[in-house]
Design an enzyme around this catalytic site. Structure first.
Site, short mmCIF file in Angstrom:
data_model
loop_
_atom_site.label_atom_id
_atom_site.label_comp_id
_atom_site.label_asym_id
_atom_site.label_seq_id
_atom_site.Cartn_x
_atom_site.Cartn_y
_atom_site.Cartn_z
CG ASP A 200 14.76 -21.34 94.31
OD1 ASP A 200 14.26 -20.21 94.14
OD2 ASP A 200 15.76 -21.53 95.03
N GLY A 201 14.13 -20.32 91.22
CA GLY A 201 15.00 -19.74 90.20
C GLY A 201 14.30 -18.85 89.19
CG ASN A 202 10.07 -18.85 88.62
OD1 ASN A 202 10.53 -19.80 87.99
ND2 ASN A 202 8.87 -18.90 89.19
N GLY A 203 13.24 -15.75 89.51
CA GLY A 203 13.82 -14.41 89.54
C GLY A 203 15.18 -14.35 88.89
NE ARG A 204 18.32 -17.78 92.07
CZ ARG A 204 18.48 -18.88 92.79
NH1 ARG A 204 19.66 -19.46 92.84
NH2 ARG A 204 17.47 -19.40 93.44
CD1 TRP A 205 15.25 -19.05 82.89
CD2 TRP A 205 13.92 -17.28 82.59
NE1 TRP A 205 14.79 -19.09 81.58
CE2 TRP A 205 13.97 -18.00 81.37
CE3 TRP A 205 13.14 -16.13 82.64
CZ2 TRP A 205 13.28 -17.61 80.23
CZ3 TRP A 205 12.45 -15.72 81.50
CH2 TRP A 205 12.52 -16.47 80.32
CB SER B 246 6.56 -20.58 101.07
OG SER B 246 7.14 -19.31 101.23
CD GLU C 201 7.94 -19.40 105.58
OE1 GLU C 201 7.82 -20.06 104.53
OE2 GLU C 201 7.57 -19.80 106.70
CG ASN C 202 6.93 -17.31 98.63
OD1 ASN C 202 6.54 -18.29 98.00
ND2 ASN C 202 8.22 -17.14 98.93
NE ARG D 262 15.55 -24.34 96.92
CZ ARG D 262 15.13 -23.60 97.93
NH1 ARG D 262 14.86 -24.17 99.09
NH2 ARG D 262 14.98 -22.30 97.79
#
EC number: 2.5.1.-
Length: 240
Positions: free
Chosen positions: A20-25, A65, A67-68, A188
């Site tokens: 998790d965190g690719n977008g925030r990076w 996922s 949901e993605n 996570r």
């Protein structure tokens, strides 16, 4: 790590990561989200190699996922393109290093060319003797559990299984992770503290570790630190 009996427990055989965190990076660097996903793929390469160096028998990565699909179409298309690049670029190394590739989830609903790539990669590595890299694609744990329950119900209906004989081991044999060692450690990244429909059954007695590091920055050092934290925990599995 002290075990329930007071002796030194072994390192984790099976580690799973919610990446998790690719977008925030990317946002922190004023870059498009796909740039974060590209760096996330580089982190997958680093961490998969680090896991082998550190002696992890099975590494399971939550790549996409069920949901993605709700994400923007452009982002989903970019993720699928990166998956193609990863399979094409890493397969020879996986083969040469003896790594067995396994894919879980409803991945056969992906585009036909991607399904063919996955089938070819899995087939090419299936006889490898080394560690296992598990990629969760179009995966959701609730759907996995429901599918397992349906299969067992059908076997009971057909007279192949006695309902009184269904226990945890029987049920686990119907899950997509059947045959893998029990999940020891679930990590996570990015500071979020939820399982997001990932390995819900398998995580029943896993150690959970939530780290603030964004996935593109995760590397061998952060993985080693996670294993060190795992080693300091006492796993009692419901006992004293």
């Amino acid at each position: 790590m002290a075990s329930a009996s007071g002796g030194e427990a072994p390192p984790p055989r099976h580690v799973a990561i919610i990446m998790d965190g690719n977008g925030r990076w990317a946002k922190k660097r004023l870059l498009p989200r796909i740039a974060g996903h590209r760096q996330g793929v580089e982190a997958v390469r680093r961490v998969a190699r680090a896991a082998r160096t550190l002696g992890i028998e099975v590494l399971t990565l939550y790549a996409f996922s069920s949901e993605n699909w709700r994400r923007p179409e452009e982002e989903v298309g970019g993720l699928m393109g990166l998956l193609r690049q990863f399979l094409a670029g890493e397969l020879d190394d996986l083969v040469s290093e003896g790594v067995k590739l396994r894919v879980i989830g409803d991945w056969r609903r992906l585009s036909p060319d991607l399904v063919a790539m996955i089938e070819g990669a899995v087939a090419r590595t299936t006889g490898n003797p080394g560690p296992t890299l598990v990629i969760a694609l179009n995966y959701g744990a609730q759907a996995e559990i429901l599918a397992a329950a349906r299969r067992l119900a059908e076997q009971v209906r057909d007279g192949a299984v006695d309902p009184s004989m269904i226990d945890e081991a029987c049920f686990e044999g119907e899950l997509e992770t059947a045959g893998l060692p029990p999940l020891d450690l679930l990590i996570r990244t990015s500071g979020e503290q939820r399982l997001s429909n990932f390995l819900l059954w398998q995580a029943a007695y896993a150690e959970l570790l939530f780290v603030d590091t964004l996935w593109p920055d995760f590397d061998e050092r952060t993985l080693a630190e996670a294993l060190a934290q795992f080693s300091r925990r006492q796993r009692r599995f419901g006992g004293l």
